[in-house]
Design a protein around this motif. Structure first.
Motif, PDB file in Angstrom:
ATOM      1  N   VAL A 150       2.304   9.576  -5.673  1.00 40.69           N
ATOM      2  CA  VAL A 150       2.733  10.948  -5.377  1.00 40.69           C
ATOM      3  C   VAL A 150       3.689  11.464  -6.446  1.00 40.69           C
ATOM      4  N   SER A 174       0.826  -1.208   0.000  1.00 37.94           N
ATOM      5  CA  SER A 174       0.000   0.000   0.000  1.00 37.94           C
ATOM      6  C   SER A 174       0.864   1.262   0.000  1.00 37.94           C
ATOM      7  N   LEU A 175       1.937   1.247   0.788  1.00 41.00           N
ATOM      8  CA  LEU A 175       2.816   2.418   0.856  1.00 41.00           C
ATOM      9  C   LEU A 175       3.603   2.603  -0.434  1.00 41.00           C
ATOM     10  N   LYS A 212       1.286   4.315  -2.738  1.00 33.79           N
ATOM     11  CA  LYS A 212       1.141   5.699  -2.337  1.00 33.79           C
ATOM     12  C   LYS A 212       2.309   6.540  -2.841  1.00 33.79           C
ATOM     13  N   ALA A 242       6.115  10.362   1.915  1.00 34.95           N
ATOM     14  CA  ALA A 242       5.679   9.039   1.447  1.00 34.95           C
ATOM     15  C   ALA A 242       6.848   8.062   1.421  1.00 34.95           C
ATOM     16  N   ARG A 263       5.751  16.139   0.009  1.00 35.41           N
ATOM     17  CA  ARG A 263       4.865  14.974  -0.020  1.00 35.41           C
ATOM     18  C   ARG A 263       5.624  13.720  -0.429  1.00 35.41           C
TER      19      ARG A 263
END
Length: 278
Positions: A88, A80-81, A84, A109, A105
């Motif tokens: 970004v 999931s990360l 993400k 992340a 950001r």
């Protein structure tokens, strides 16, 4: 020795049980109303439900059943990360279009992924570096120069240079570490732009468990596109006018996250880079 207790639920009988040894016949035993009764399998009783054994281990009863699924495993969190982080940086043109908010950001992340992945130990598995990696983000490109935080030729300003794809080709056996950059050089009208691929060849060595040191060897420029028939041109060192005095031809970076298809590194001047296998 732990005893095995079998439960046979029946709609018309009370819950009945009896301990028995590992040697038993096809007769099932029940205890009820302080009397022992035996029934042969296949009697006229309705079909019994499935029997589930219950074990007494160290005098603690444990029902044998499938474990429940974890709500959020470590691998699911890492996946999931990763998504993400890639989300970004995906629209930032490898960092060339990144604003200060975008840089923040992306850094946040990346730190979440680094923390979830844990410390990197390449000394135990250097083969993870092997392959051709595509750069999808560099915080250094937000300076709008090819050198990042190190001075380099400006992109789209004084020189008509368009940056194409950027790769790293790593061979852990020969310790070759090549930075491969696709460039489009503007030419006077009506000549078309000149497409070239520049390969900055390095050797690398592992310092500690996750830090890589690269030592510059040479630069090779190979025309592509309409001029692909021309031979490559080797340049022993990048000219000082382009390289700058602050770039000695070597550098260090730390691999902060790596798996089979994604790699995150942080350079000796704080540059954050994200690569995917290509």
């Amino acid at each position: 020795m732990a005893s095995l207790l079998l439960f046979f639920p029946h709609p018309t009988l009370p819950r009945l049980s009896r301990s028995f040894s590992s040697s038993y016949s096809s007769t099932g035993y029940f205890a009820g109303n302080s009397q022992l009764q035996s029934l042969k399998w296949g009697s006229s009783y309705p079909q019994r439900k499935r029997v589930y054994p219950k074990f007494a281990v160290n005098q603690v009863s444990v029902v044998d059943q499938a474990p429940s699924q974890p709500v959020d495993s470590s691998s699911e969190r890492i996946a999931s990360l990763k998504l993400k982080l890639l989300g970004v940086v995906s629209g930032l043109n490898r960092g060339l279009a990144a604003s200060q908010d975008d840089l923040k950001r992306a850094d946040e992340a990346a730190r979440e992924l680094e923390e979830a992945g844990g410390p990197v130990d390449l000394s135990a598995d250097l083969d993870k570096l092997q392959g051709r990696w595509k750069l999808i983000y560099s915080s250094a490109f937000s300076s709008r120069t090819l050198g990042g935080s190190r001075p380099g030729p400006p992109v789209g300003r004084l020189l008509p240079i368009t940056l194409g794809q950027v790769f790293q080709r790593i061979d852990v056996v020969s310790r070759d570490f090549d930075n491969i950059v696709e460039l489009e050089l503007g030419a006077p009208w009506p000549l078309p732009p000149i497409e070239v691929t520049a390969t900055l060849a390095h050797k690398f060595e592992l310092i500690g468990t996750a830090k890589i040191k690269i030592i510059f060897q040479k630069t090779t420029v190979k025309p592509t596109g309409n001029l692909s028939q021309l031979p490559p041109l080797e340049i022993p060192r990048i000219p000082d006018a382009l390289r700058g005095s602050s770039n000695p031809g070597s550098g260090e970076f730390e691999v902060t996250y790596i798996d089979s298809d994604t790699r995150v590194t942080r350079g000796d001047r704080g540059e954050l880079r994200v690569f995917v296998i290509s």
